[in-house]
Design a protein around this motif. Structure first.
Motif, mmCIF file in Angstrom:
data_model
loop_
_atom_site.group_PDB
_atom_site.id
_atom_site.type_symbol
_atom_site.label_atom_id
_atom_site.label_comp_id
_atom_site.label_asym_id
_atom_site.label_seq_id
_atom_site.Cartn_x
_atom_site.Cartn_y
_atom_site.Cartn_z
ATOM 1 N N GLN A 54 0.835 -1.021 -0.139
ATOM 2 C CA GLN A 54 0.066 -0.144 0.221
ATOM 3 C C GLN A 54 1.125 1.616 -0.213
ATOM 4 O O GLN A 54 -0.241 2.846 -0.008
ATOM 5 N N ARG A 55 2.033 0.761 0.093
ATOM 6 C CA ARG A 55 3.011 2.402 -0.397
ATOM 7 C C ARG A 55 3.499 2.253 -1.786
ATOM 8 O O ARG A 55 3.881 1.178 -1.781
ATOM 9 N N ASP A 56 3.968 3.554 -1.689
ATOM 10 C CA ASP A 56 5.420 3.188 -3.018
ATOM 11 C C ASP A 56 6.897 3.306 -2.497
ATOM 12 O O ASP A 56 7.600 3.822 -0.991
ATOM 13 N N GLU A 57 7.772 2.169 -2.306
ATOM 14 C CA GLU A 57 8.945 1.398 -1.674
ATOM 15 C C GLU A 57 10.344 3.050 -1.882
ATOM 16 O O GLU A 57 10.147 3.164 -3.159
ATOM 17 N N THR A 58 10.581 3.329 -1.292
ATOM 18 C CA THR A 58 11.223 4.305 -1.151
ATOM 19 C C THR A 58 13.161 3.358 -1.193
ATOM 20 O O THR A 58 13.927 3.815 -1.823
ATOM 21 N N LEU A 59 13.114 2.194 -0.818
ATOM 22 C CA LEU A 59 14.099 0.973 -1.001
ATOM 23 C C LEU A 59 14.106 -0.441 -1.421
ATOM 24 O O LEU A 59 13.159 -0.687 -1.500
ATOM 25 N N VAL A 60 15.094 -0.531 -2.160
ATOM 26 C CA VAL A 60 15.141 -2.052 -2.866
ATOM 27 C C VAL A 60 16.625 -2.538 -1.993
ATOM 28 O O VAL A 60 17.395 -1.651 -2.367
ATOM 29 N N ASN A 61 16.402 -4.047 -2.240
ATOM 30 C CA ASN A 61 17.841 -4.183 -1.569
ATOM 31 C C ASN A 61 17.221 -5.901 -2.098
ATOM 32 O O ASN A 61 17.221 -6.972 -2.418
ATOM 33 N N LEU A 62 18.495 -6.483 -2.984
ATOM 34 C CA LEU A 62 18.712 -7.929 -3.532
ATOM 35 C C LEU A 62 19.592 -8.648 -4.021
ATOM 36 O O LEU A 62 20.923 -7.629 -3.996
ATOM 37 N N ALA A 63 20.177 -9.843 -3.495
ATOM 38 C CA ALA A 63 21.049 -9.949 -3.498
ATOM 39 C C ALA A 63 20.702 -11.154 -5.073
ATOM 40 O O ALA A 63 20.202 -12.679 -4.989
ATOM 41 N N ALA A 64 21.948 -11.150 -6.411
ATOM 42 C CA ALA A 64 20.975 -11.497 -7.625
ATOM 43 C C ALA A 64 22.335 -12.391 -7.982
ATOM 44 O O ALA A 64 23.802 -11.649 -7.538
ATOM 45 N N ARG A 65 22.348 -13.702 -9.175
ATOM 46 C CA ARG A 65 23.396 -13.833 -9.536
ATOM 47 C C ARG A 65 23.358 -13.937 -10.692
ATOM 48 O O ARG A 65 22.409 -14.303 -11.675
ATOM 49 N N LYS A 66 24.551 -14.064 -11.646
ATOM 50 C CA LYS A 66 25.066 -14.091 -12.727
ATOM 51 C C LYS A 66 24.693 -15.947 -13.164
ATOM 52 O O LYS A 66 25.695 -17.147 -11.926
ATOM 53 N N PRO A 67 24.165 -15.796 -14.042
ATOM 54 C CA PRO A 67 23.992 -17.800 -14.033
ATOM 55 C C PRO A 67 25.325 -18.284 -14.101
ATOM 56 O O PRO A 67 25.748 -17.995 -15.063
#
Length: 242
Positions: free
Chosen positions: A223-236
């Motif tokens: 219900q809010r506009d997210e102000t932060l985003v964190n992620l751990a992603a991989r290169k296959p």
């Protein structure tokens, strides 16, 4: 050292001071590193080469060393003044850090030479975001890990942030747009690898004061506009065939 790109957006004097502050180190960097580490769902690479893309004044170095114990730590930034501060910070902490003066859109490293890439609050400063992401992909080894932490346009495009700091406003994105950009580049991640921190300093406009004073109820996720985003992603490990 290479000169920064001509389109580099120089930080304000306040912004440069803030990046040296205890608030930045304790309430922004430390929290982000801990959150990102918790989003990783596979063993960390051993004897890793870790690139801090947009290292600023080096306040992340000790935190990264403690969290991930890399065999080699590389700090990259487009601002020579910041890199000079980074060199002093590394020396003060007794850390061996290889520093590169380079734009993220043209990283002076070999293909597949990095095991982990830490990009914290850097992307919203970049004009050539797509080129930078392609460079992240290029320098990461197959199976390499991208630790990505960003403020979104719903935070950057507020009067207080626009007043105190300087950013290229035409490239600001929402959390969903950042995730789509990473997927389009080929990075893989699941919902468990993503978080949307709702920290006091990221509360748009009032830093959460109205909520702390009981004058406004915090909006729940969705219900809010997210102000932060964190992620751990991989290169296959295996790249798709053309």
């Amino acid at each position: 050292m290479n000169n920064p790109a001509s389109h580099y957006v120089e930080e304000t004097a306040f912004g440069f001071w803030f990046l040296q502050s205890r608030v930045w180190e304790q309430h922004v960097l430390r929290v982000a590193v801990a959150d990102l580490k918790g989003l990783i769902d596979a063993p960390l690479p051993s004897a890793a080469v870790l690139l801090d893309a947009g290292c600023g004044q080096g306040k992340s170095f000790r935190l990264l060393q403690e969290a991930f114990a890399p065999a080699q730590l590389i700090g990259l930034d487009a601002d020579p003044h910041s890199l000079a501060c980074s060199a002093k910070e590394a020396e003060r902490q007794g850390l061996s850090v290889h520093l590169l003066a380079s734009d993220c859109a043209a990283i002076q490293l070999d293909d597949a030479s990095v095991d982990m890439l830490f990009c914290h609050q850097t992307f919203h400063h970049l004009v050539e975001q797509q080129q930078a992401l392609a460079e992240f992909w290029r320098v990461l080894k197959p199976g390499g890990l991208l630790l990505f932490a960003e403020s979104t346009r719903f935070y950057i495009d507020t009067w207080v942030i626009r007043w105190l700091f300087r950013h290229p406003m035409q490239v600001q994105k929402s959390a969903a747009q950042y995730l789509d950009m990473l997927r389009d580049q080929g990075f893989v991640f699941a919902e468990r690898n993503v978080s949307y921190p709702y920290l006091w300093w990221s509360r748009a406009t009032d830093f959460g004061l109205l909520e702390r004073w009981g004058l406004r109820r915090p909006k729940p996720r969705g219900q809010r506009d997210e102000t932060l985003v964190n992620l751990a992603a991989r290169k296959p490990l295996e790249q798709p065939r053309p």
